[in-house]
Design a protein around this motif. Structure first.
Motif, PDB file in Angstrom:
ATOM      1  N   GLU A  76      52.662  43.752  55.994  1.00 18.18           N
ATOM      2  CA  GLU A  76      51.321  43.471  56.502  1.00 18.18           C
ATOM      3  C   GLU A  76      50.591  42.381  55.718  1.00 18.18           C
ATOM      4  O   GLU A  76      50.874  42.150  54.548  1.00 18.18           O
ATOM      5  CB  GLU A  76      50.479  44.753  56.454  1.00 18.18           C
ATOM      6  CG  GLU A  76      50.970  45.827  57.405  1.00 18.18           C
ATOM      7  CD  GLU A  76      50.264  47.147  57.170  1.00 18.18           C
ATOM      8  OE1 GLU A  76      49.183  47.347  57.750  1.00 18.18           O
ATOM      9  OE2 GLU A  76      50.800  47.960  56.410  1.00 18.18           O
TER      10      GLU A  76
ATOM     11  N   TRP B 141      45.728  41.448  39.348  1.00 18.64           N
ATOM     12  CA  TRP B 141      46.997  41.006  39.922  1.00 18.64           C
ATOM     13  C   TRP B 141      47.710  40.027  38.981  1.00 18.64           C
ATOM     14  O   TRP B 141      47.106  39.073  38.493  1.00 18.64           O
ATOM     15  CB  TRP B 141      46.775  40.323  41.270  1.00 18.64           C
ATOM     16  CG  TRP B 141      46.327  41.251  42.360  1.00 18.64           C
ATOM     17  CD1 TRP B 141      45.048  41.400  42.820  1.00 18.64           C
ATOM     18  CD2 TRP B 141      47.139  42.135  43.105  1.00 18.64           C
ATOM     19  NE1 TRP B 141      45.012  42.343  43.816  1.00 18.64           N
ATOM     20  CE2 TRP B 141      46.294  42.812  44.025  1.00 18.64           C
ATOM     21  CE3 TRP B 141      48.497  42.445  43.105  1.00 18.64           C
ATOM     22  CZ2 TRP B 141      46.759  43.769  44.913  1.00 18.64           C
ATOM     23  CZ3 TRP B 141      48.972  43.401  43.990  1.00 18.64           C
ATOM     24  CH2 TRP B 141      48.116  44.046  44.881  1.00 18.64           C
TER      25      TRP B 141
ATOM     26  N   THR C 291      52.907  47.248  49.249  1.00 18.28           N
ATOM     27  CA  THR C 291      52.179  48.474  48.933  1.00 18.28           C
ATOM     28  C   THR C 291      50.765  48.031  48.546  1.00 18.28           C
ATOM     29  O   THR C 291      50.459  46.831  48.537  1.00 18.28           O
ATOM     30  CB  THR C 291      52.815  49.241  47.747  1.00 18.28           C
ATOM     31  OG1 THR C 291      52.625  48.470  46.551  1.00 18.28           O
ATOM     32  CG2 THR C 291      54.312  49.450  47.969  1.00 18.28           C
ATOM     33  N   LYS C 292      49.924  48.965  48.183  1.00 19.54           N
ATOM     34  CA  LYS C 292      48.585  48.597  47.755  1.00 19.54           C
ATOM     35  C   LYS C 292      48.588  47.975  46.360  1.00 19.54           C
ATOM     36  O   LYS C 292      47.571  47.455  45.898  1.00 19.54           O
ATOM     37  CB  LYS C 292      47.666  49.808  47.802  1.00 19.54           C
ATOM     38  CG  LYS C 292      47.386  50.248  49.246  1.00 19.54           C
ATOM     39  CD  LYS C 292      46.343  51.324  49.333  1.00 19.54           C
ATOM     40  CE  LYS C 292      46.050  51.658  50.804  1.00 19.54           C
ATOM     41  NZ  LYS C 292      45.027  52.713  50.947  1.00 19.54           N
ATOM     42  N   ASP C 293      49.752  48.010  45.706  1.00 20.25           N
ATOM     43  CA  ASP C 293      49.870  47.431  44.371  1.00 20.25           C
ATOM     44  C   ASP C 293      50.893  46.301  44.298  1.00 20.25           C
ATOM     45  O   ASP C 293      51.320  45.916  43.202  1.00 20.25           O
ATOM     46  CB  ASP C 293      50.258  48.516  43.354  1.00 20.25           C
ATOM     47  CG  ASP C 293      49.181  49.577  43.203  1.00 20.25           C
ATOM     48  OD1 ASP C 293      47.987  49.208  43.203  1.00 20.25           O
ATOM     49  OD2 ASP C 293      49.530  50.771  43.104  1.00 20.25           O
TER      50      ASP C 293
ATOM     51  N   PHE D 180      52.052  42.535  46.521  1.00 16.38           N
ATOM     52  CA  PHE D 180      52.046  41.650  47.683  1.00 16.38           C
ATOM     53  C   PHE D 180      52.743  40.346  47.327  1.00 16.38           C
ATOM     54  O   PHE D 180      52.950  40.018  46.137  1.00 16.38           O
ATOM     55  CB  PHE D 180      50.623  41.394  48.191  1.00 16.38           C
ATOM     56  CG  PHE D 180      49.842  40.376  47.409  1.00 16.38           C
ATOM     57  CD1 PHE D 180      49.866  39.024  47.750  1.00 16.38           C
ATOM     58  CD2 PHE D 180      49.070  40.757  46.310  1.00 16.38           C
ATOM     59  CE1 PHE D 180      49.134  38.079  47.034  1.00 16.38           C
ATOM     60  CE2 PHE D 180      48.334  39.814  45.581  1.00 16.38           C
ATOM     61  CZ  PHE D 180      48.375  38.475  45.954  1.00 16.38           C
TER      62      PHE D 180
ATOM     63  N   SER E  29      51.748  42.430  52.327  1.00 17.33           N
ATOM     64  CA  SER E  29      51.393  43.548  51.443  1.00 17.33           C
ATOM     65  C   SER E  29      52.466  44.620  51.555  1.00 17.33           C
ATOM     66  O   SER E  29      52.576  45.291  52.586  1.00 17.33           O
ATOM     67  CB  SER E  29      50.025  44.117  51.830  1.00 17.33           C
ATOM     68  OG  SER E  29      49.017  43.145  51.656  1.00 17.33           O
TER      69      SER E  29
ATOM     70  N   ASN F  89      46.661  41.467  54.716  1.00 17.94           N
ATOM     71  CA  ASN F  89      45.339  42.073  54.670  1.00 17.94           C
ATOM     72  C   ASN F  89      44.277  40.997  54.463  1.00 17.94           C
ATOM     73  O   ASN F  89      44.317  40.248  53.477  1.00 17.94           O
ATOM     74  CB  ASN F  89      45.284  43.102  53.539  1.00 17.94           C
ATOM     75  CG  ASN F  89      43.916  43.748  53.417  1.00 17.94           C
ATOM     76  OD1 ASN F  89      43.140  43.372  52.556  1.00 17.94           O
ATOM     77  ND2 ASN F  89      43.623  44.699  54.279  1.00 17.94           N
TER      78      ASN F  89
ATOM     79  N   LYS G 253      49.954  44.672  40.798  1.00 20.02           N
ATOM     80  CA  LYS G 253      48.641  45.021  40.229  1.00 20.02           C
ATOM     81  C   LYS G 253      48.813  45.933  39.007  1.00 20.02           C
ATOM     82  O   LYS G 253      49.544  46.924  39.052  1.00 20.02           O
ATOM     83  CB  LYS G 253      47.775  45.707  41.272  1.00 20.02           C
ATOM     84  CG  LYS G 253      46.354  46.010  40.790  1.00 20.02           C
ATOM     85  CD  LYS G 253      45.564  46.780  41.826  1.00 20.02           C
ATOM     86  CE  LYS G 253      45.034  45.849  42.904  1.00 20.02           C
ATOM     87  NZ  LYS G 253      44.097  46.572  43.814  1.00 20.02           N
TER      88      LYS G 253
ATOM     89  N   LEU H 295      42.322  41.006  51.157  1.00 17.36           N
ATOM     90  CA  LEU H 295      43.137  40.565  50.022  1.00 17.36           C
ATOM     91  C   LEU H 295      43.263  39.042  50.006  1.00 17.36           C
ATOM     92  O   LEU H 295      43.144  38.406  48.943  1.00 17.36           O
ATOM     93  CB  LEU H 295      44.524  41.208  50.110  1.00 17.36           C
ATOM     94  CG  LEU H 295      45.518  40.809  49.021  1.00 17.36           C
ATOM     95  CD1 LEU H 295      45.088  41.364  47.674  1.00 17.36           C
ATOM     96  CD2 LEU H 295      46.922  41.302  49.380  1.00 17.36           C
TER      97      LEU H 295
ATOM     98  N   VAL I 143      50.477  50.407  55.875  1.00 12.91           N
ATOM     99  CA  VAL I 143      49.484  50.352  54.798  1.00 12.91           C
ATOM    100  C   VAL I 143      48.074  50.160  55.350  1.00 12.91           C
ATOM    101  O   VAL I 143      47.170  50.929  55.050  1.00 12.91           O
ATOM    102  CB  VAL I 143      49.831  49.221  53.800  1.00 12.91           C
ATOM    103  CG1 VAL I 143      48.789  49.178  52.673  1.00 12.91           C
ATOM    104  CG2 VAL I 143      51.226  49.431  53.207  1.00 12.91           C
ATOM    105  N   TYR I 144      47.904  49.132  56.177  1.00 11.83           N
ATOM    106  CA  TYR I 144      46.577  48.814  56.709  1.00 11.83           C
ATOM    107  C   TYR I 144      46.483  49.032  58.220  1.00 11.83           C
ATOM    108  O   TYR I 144      45.483  48.686  58.841  1.00 11.83           O
ATOM    109  CB  TYR I 144      46.214  47.362  56.381  1.00 11.83           C
ATOM    110  CG  TYR I 144      46.193  47.077  54.894  1.00 11.83           C
ATOM    111  CD1 TYR I 144      45.169  47.555  54.084  1.00 11.83           C
ATOM    112  CD2 TYR I 144      47.225  46.342  54.316  1.00 11.83           C
ATOM    113  CE1 TYR I 144      45.165  47.297  52.721  1.00 11.83           C
ATOM    114  CE2 TYR I 144      47.227  46.087  52.950  1.00 11.83           C
ATOM    115  CZ  TYR I 144      46.200  46.558  52.154  1.00 11.83           C
ATOM    116  OH  TYR I 144      46.198  46.314  50.811  1.00 11.83           O
TER     117      TYR I 144
END
Length: 360
Positions: free
Chosen positions: A235, A351, A312-314, A316, A310, A237, A346, A240, A215-216
């Motif tokens: 991950e 969130w 996914t980006k949506d 954590f 994390s 971030n 998210k 975040l 992801v990152y």
């Protein structure tokens, strides 16, 4: 001056000749007999076993390496494998009193089989002999010598890059890709992230294993390494963490006050994803904690938010630990050490808690 010649009587001449012939004959006969006895001794399988155990006793065990069973296709290559086998033989056939005994149920005169004993105790090492020539036995095979390497299992988020000593691990080592088990309660709210499992068989030395997330593109944290199973977390971030940490602490304080009946569910519910497992679980607490009577606002100490992952980006998760100090109307005071995990999802740029797990 006249020299006198001593004449040896005929009898003694004959006697000396006969004795000499007898002695020569005896020597020749003894030589023949000794050679025959030696050949007979060497023709016995026990003679070969005596030599073998003598070799072991003197730590001259290099010949045994070819009989060691090893895993095929050692990850590190033949040089490391050969060194591992030599070290293994050195450790197994180590100092001690080595003897042997006939292997019960397998020994025959035509096919002698022996079991090695160390310091009087039977070992798993079995030696099979065969006749090299009419008067010589030699080793045909040896069982019970096995130098198996370790199997490394490496679990990472799907599409992560795994390196071993800086070398990227190829897809040929992948054995399984499956849904991330920790997210089973939020599966209906997200595109389920997966984990990939790598297997490296026949590893004979220690290696540096690292993983980079998908992801990152950041280095993943090794969260477990038990029995050669290396599990990397998802991950973390930095941005975040910076954005969410104070908010997570605020939510946690509301939750702590809610569970001791100092705040209502209405104060906590805006932070929880409707229809989620967390919403169902937390809403039921209000039905069971109504009997609690708190004399003043609960206090919090040693609150820490850590282990951000994390998926996914949506989605954590993070862990929170704190001590909750509560004073009751009865006059009692209690301290509740708490350790929990949130999973956030998210929605519309915000969130929400979708799952919550109490940890030990």
């Amino acid at each position: 001056m006249i020299k006198k010649t001593i004449k040896i009587p005929l009898f003694w001449k004959i006697y000396i000749i006969v004795v000499t012939i007898v002695l020569i004959g005896f020597v020749v006969l003894w030589s023949i007999l000794w050679t025959a006895l030696k050949k007979y001794e060497q023709s016995r399988p026990e003679y070969a076993m005596d030599k073998i155990t003598e070799q072991i006793q003197l730590q001259d065990t290099g010949d045994f390496t070819k009989y060691v069973h090893t895993g095929e296709n050692a990850y590190e290559g033949s040089e490391v494998l050969d060194e591992a086998v030599r070290e293994y033989i050195k450790n197994v056939l180590c100092e001690g009193e080595w003897t042997y005994t006939k292997k019960s149920g397998e020994y025959t005169n035509d096919n002698p089989v022996y079991q090695l004993k160390k310091d009087g105790q039977k070992t798993d090492i079995i030696i099979y002999l065969e006749k090299r020539s009419k008067n010589e036995w030699t080793i045909a095979d040896v069982s019970g010598l096995s130098c198996e390497g370790k199997t490394y299992e490496i679990i990472v988020p799907e599409n992560s890059e795994v390196t071993v000593d800086g070398n990227k691990l190829g897809s040929e080592y992948v054995t399984e890709t499956k849904d991330a088990e920790v997210l089973s309660n939020v599966a209906k709210h997200i595109n389920m992230p997966k984990t990939t499992t790598y297997h490296i068989e026949n590893v004979y030395k220690e290696h540096e294993i690292k993983a980079t997330g998908p992801v990152y593109n950041s280095e993943l944290e090794l969260i477990s390494s038990t029995d050669n199973v290396y599990e990397f977390g998802f991950e973390a971030n930095g941005k975040l963490i910076e954005e969410q940490e104070s908010r997570i602490k605020e939510i946690t304080e509301i939750y702590g006050k809610y569970v001791v009946n100092y705040e209502s569910f209405a104060k906590l519910s805006p932070y929880i994803l409707p229809g989620s497992y967390a919403y169902s679980y937390l809403s039921r607490i209000s039905r069971t904690n109504i009997w609690l009577e708190v004399s003043r606002e609960p206090a919090f100490s040693d609150m820490k938010v850590y282990n951000y992952q994390s998926y996914t980006k949506d989605c954590f998760s993070c862990e929170v630990s704190f001590d909750l100090q509560v004073s009751y109307n009865s006059g009692s005071f209690k301290d509740y050490p708490t350790h929990m995990e949130y999973i956030f999802v998210k929605r519309s740029g915000k969130w929400y808690i979708a799952d919550m797990v109490m940890l030990k």
